[in-house]
Design a protein around this motif. Sequence first.
Motif, PDB file in Angstrom:
ATOM      1  N   LEU A 107      -4.807  12.042   0.095  1.00  0.00           N
ATOM      2  CA  LEU A 107      -3.780  11.007   0.242  1.00  0.00           C
ATOM      3  C   LEU A 107      -2.475  11.554   0.839  1.00  0.00           C
ATOM      4  O   LEU A 107      -1.793  10.860   1.594  1.00  0.00           O
ATOM      5  CB  LEU A 107      -3.508  10.352  -1.115  1.00  0.00           C
ATOM      6  CG  LEU A 107      -2.884   8.962  -1.077  1.00  0.00           C
ATOM      7  CD1 LEU A 107      -3.725   7.991  -0.267  1.00  0.00           C
ATOM      8  CD2 LEU A 107      -2.688   8.411  -2.485  1.00  0.00           C
ATOM      9  N   HIS A 108      -2.141  12.794   0.525  1.00  0.00           N
ATOM     10  CA  HIS A 108      -0.889  13.371   1.061  1.00  0.00           C
ATOM     11  C   HIS A 108      -0.978  13.607   2.569  1.00  0.00           C
ATOM     12  O   HIS A 108       0.036  13.838   3.211  1.00  0.00           O
ATOM     13  CB  HIS A 108      -0.553  14.674   0.336  1.00  0.00           C
ATOM     14  CG  HIS A 108      -1.632  15.703   0.411  1.00  0.00           C
ATOM     15  ND1 HIS A 108      -2.669  15.767  -0.495  1.00  0.00           N
ATOM     16  CD2 HIS A 108      -1.858  16.690   1.294  1.00  0.00           C
ATOM     17  CE1 HIS A 108      -3.474  16.764  -0.181  1.00  0.00           C
ATOM     18  NE2 HIS A 108      -3.010  17.342   0.899  1.00  0.00           N
ATOM     19  N   THR A 109      -2.183  13.556   3.128  1.00  0.00           N
ATOM     20  CA  THR A 109      -2.319  13.742   4.588  1.00  0.00           C
ATOM     21  C   THR A 109      -2.245  12.406   5.344  1.00  0.00           C
ATOM     22  O   THR A 109      -2.197  12.404   6.562  1.00  0.00           O
ATOM     23  CB  THR A 109      -3.660  14.420   4.945  1.00  0.00           C
ATOM     24  OG1 THR A 109      -4.725  13.520   4.613  1.00  0.00           O
ATOM     25  CG2 THR A 109      -3.842  15.730   4.211  1.00  0.00           C
ATOM     26  N   VAL A 141       1.220   7.161  -6.276  1.00  0.00           N
ATOM     27  CA  VAL A 141       0.093   8.060  -6.552  1.00  0.00           C
ATOM     28  C   VAL A 141       0.513   9.503  -6.279  1.00  0.00           C
ATOM     29  O   VAL A 141       0.231  10.415  -7.072  1.00  0.00           O
ATOM     30  CB  VAL A 141      -1.138   7.700  -5.687  1.00  0.00           C
ATOM     31  CG1 VAL A 141      -2.255   8.725  -5.868  1.00  0.00           C
ATOM     32  CG2 VAL A 141      -1.652   6.319  -6.038  1.00  0.00           C
ATOM     33  N   LEU A 142       1.226   9.700  -5.188  1.00  0.00           N
ATOM     34  CA  LEU A 142       1.655  11.056  -4.838  1.00  0.00           C
ATOM     35  C   LEU A 142       2.680  11.589  -5.847  1.00  0.00           C
ATOM     36  O   LEU A 142       2.841  12.794  -5.987  1.00  0.00           O
ATOM     37  CB  LEU A 142       2.238  11.086  -3.419  1.00  0.00           C
ATOM     38  CG  LEU A 142       1.208  10.829  -2.303  1.00  0.00           C
ATOM     39  CD1 LEU A 142       1.880  10.806  -0.934  1.00  0.00           C
ATOM     40  CD2 LEU A 142       0.098  11.873  -2.327  1.00  0.00           C
ATOM     41  N   ASP A 143       3.333  10.639  -6.541  1.00  0.00           N
ATOM     42  CA  ASP A 143       4.250  11.056  -7.610  1.00  0.00           C
ATOM     43  C   ASP A 143       3.518  11.300  -8.920  1.00  0.00           C
ATOM     44  O   ASP A 143       4.148  11.641  -9.930  1.00  0.00           O
ATOM     45  CB  ASP A 143       5.320   9.964  -7.830  1.00  0.00           C
ATOM     46  CG  ASP A 143       6.464  10.125  -6.859  1.00  0.00           C
ATOM     47  OD1 ASP A 143       6.528  11.188  -6.202  1.00  0.00           O
ATOM     48  OD2 ASP A 143       7.299   9.199  -6.747  1.00  0.00           O
ATOM     49  N   GLY A 144       2.228  11.063  -8.901  1.00  0.00           N
ATOM     50  CA  GLY A 144       1.434  11.365 -10.098  1.00  0.00           C
ATOM     51  C   GLY A 144       1.039  10.171 -10.937  1.00  0.00           C
ATOM     52  O   GLY A 144       0.554  10.341 -12.057  1.00  0.00           O
ATOM     53  N   SER A 145       1.216   8.950 -10.401  1.00  0.00           N
ATOM     54  CA  SER A 145       0.887   7.774 -11.200  1.00  0.00           C
ATOM     55  C   SER A 145      -0.606   7.451 -11.136  1.00  0.00           C
ATOM     56  O   SER A 145      -1.141   7.126 -10.078  1.00  0.00           O
ATOM     57  CB  SER A 145       1.689   6.571 -10.700  1.00  0.00           C
ATOM     58  OG  SER A 145       1.170   5.378 -11.240  1.00  0.00           O
ATOM     59  N   GLU A 146      -1.265   7.526 -12.271  1.00  0.00           N
ATOM     60  CA  GLU A 146      -2.687   7.174 -12.346  1.00  0.00           C
ATOM     61  C   GLU A 146      -2.871   5.668 -12.211  1.00  0.00           C
ATOM     62  O   GLU A 146      -3.842   5.204 -11.614  1.00  0.00           O
ATOM     63  CB  GLU A 146      -3.283   7.650 -13.667  1.00  0.00           C
ATOM     64  CG  GLU A 146      -3.583   9.128 -13.703  1.00  0.00           C
ATOM     65  CD  GLU A 146      -4.369   9.520 -14.939  1.00  0.00           C
ATOM     66  OE1 GLU A 146      -4.561   8.663 -15.823  1.00  0.00           O
ATOM     67  OE2 GLU A 146      -4.800  10.679 -15.015  1.00  0.00           O
ATOM     68  N   ASP A 200       0.836  -1.208   0.000  1.00  0.00           N
ATOM     69  CA  ASP A 200       0.000   0.000   0.000  1.00  0.00           C
ATOM     70  C   ASP A 200       0.865   1.252   0.000  1.00  0.00           C
ATOM     71  O   ASP A 200       0.591   2.213  -0.725  1.00  0.00           O
ATOM     72  CB  ASP A 200      -0.904   0.009   1.245  1.00  0.00           C
ATOM     73  CG  ASP A 200      -2.038  -0.995   1.115  1.00  0.00           C
ATOM     74  OD1 ASP A 200      -2.231  -1.517   0.002  1.00  0.00           O
ATOM     75  OD2 ASP A 200      -2.716  -1.249   2.124  1.00  0.00           O
ATOM     76  N   GLN A 201       1.912   1.215   0.819  1.00  0.00           N
ATOM     77  CA  GLN A 201       2.787   2.394   0.930  1.00  0.00           C
ATOM     78  C   GLN A 201       3.447   2.719  -0.405  1.00  0.00           C
ATOM     79  O   GLN A 201       3.577   3.893  -0.770  1.00  0.00           O
ATOM     80  CB  GLN A 201       3.861   2.150   1.999  1.00  0.00           C
ATOM     81  CG  GLN A 201       3.352   2.273   3.429  1.00  0.00           C
ATOM     82  CD  GLN A 201       2.796   3.665   3.741  1.00  0.00           C
ATOM     83  OE1 GLN A 201       3.098   4.638   3.062  1.00  0.00           O
ATOM     84  NE2 GLN A 201       1.956   3.759   4.766  1.00  0.00           N
TER      85      GLN A 201
END
Lengths: 204, 131
Positions: free
Chosen positions: A67-69, A19-24, A12-13
Motif C-alpha cells: 500500500l505504501h507504494t 491504513v498507513l498510519d496503522g489503522s486496522e 479511498d485516499q
Amino acid sequence: VFALKRRAEATDQELIAAVLDGSEAAFADLVDRYQDRVFRLLGRYCRDRVECEDLAQDVFLKVFRKLHTFQGDSQFFTWLYRIAVNAATDHLSRASSRRLKLVEDTGVFERADGDEGQPAEPLMVAELAAITRRIVDELPEKFRTILVLREFEELSYTEIAEVLQIQLGTVESRLFRARQRVKDALERQHPELVPGGSRTGGSR
Amino acid sequence: MNHDEQDPLLRAAFGAVRGGREVMTPPAGFAERVVAATRALPSREAMIQADRLAADLGATVVRLCRRIVLAAIVLFALGLAFASGLLDGGGAGTVEAAPDEVQRELDRLDALLSGQREQPRPEVPRGHDRR
C-alpha cells in the motif's frame, strides 16, 4: 480524518492514509468496500469457492503489503485490479492442470458428436453462457484477461489500460482480436448459433 | 454497458455470461479474516525498509550490468580498432619521425637524385647508405 468520518464518507485516499498510519479498521473498511468486486473478478478465473477465497485473501494481503507504494496517480481500484489480475494469472499458470479441470466441469455443455441426427434442443442462455465461458477460458491469457475486464467486468478502455499498463490503442486492438477469436470459435464449434445456421439459438 | 460490441452473436454470448452466472461473493467475516492475517506480517516500517533494500539491490544490479555492458562495448571497439590496424603502431608500415628529421631525409634524397642525374652510377640497393 478517517476517525472523524463515517466509513461510507471516507475516500479511498483517506482510508489508505489511515491504513498507513496503522489503522486496522481502515483496512477492514477498504477490504469491505472492494471485496465484492475482487471476488467477482477472481470468480472469472477460478470456479472453486475455496480457491477463490484463498486467492482473494492473497490479493488483499499483497495490497496491504504494498500500500505504501501506491502513488495515487491512478484510481485505487485499477491498482487493486492490477494486483488481482496478476495474482489470478500467476495462479492459473502455476496450476497447469486447472484448465483441464475446467474443461471437465463444462464438458456437460459440449456437443457430443454421437448426438448428431437427434432432434436438437434450442440453446438456452445457461448453455450459451457455459459455451462462451469455455471458449474464453481456452483463449491465450492476454485475450482472456482483456475480455474479462471489458465484457464481464465492464471496465472502460481507459481503466483497462491502467489495469494492464498498456496503451489505449493496444487495448482496442487486443480487444478486437480477442472478440474475433471468440466469434470464430463460436461459429466453428457451434454453427447452429450463426444466423442462418442449422438451428437457431434460444439465447435472445 | 457495452456499446462498442455490435456483433449480435457476441452480444448474446457475452450477455449470457454476464447475466447467466452466479457471481462469486465473499463469505461472511472475510474482511476480519484478512485483517487478522495482516497481523502476522512485519510492521509497516519493516516492509518499507525491505522494499527500499530490494530497490537498492535492484539499482545496484542494474548499475553493475550497465557497467559490464559499457566495458564490453569498449573492449569490442578496441578489438575492432586493432583488427582493422588503426592501433597497430609497428605492423602497418607507418613511419613516424620528427619534422626536422623528415626534412633532413628529404634533403638527402634530393641530393641523391640530383647526384644521379649528373653522374649515373650503378644502382644502389634501397636503404643503403641511409645513415
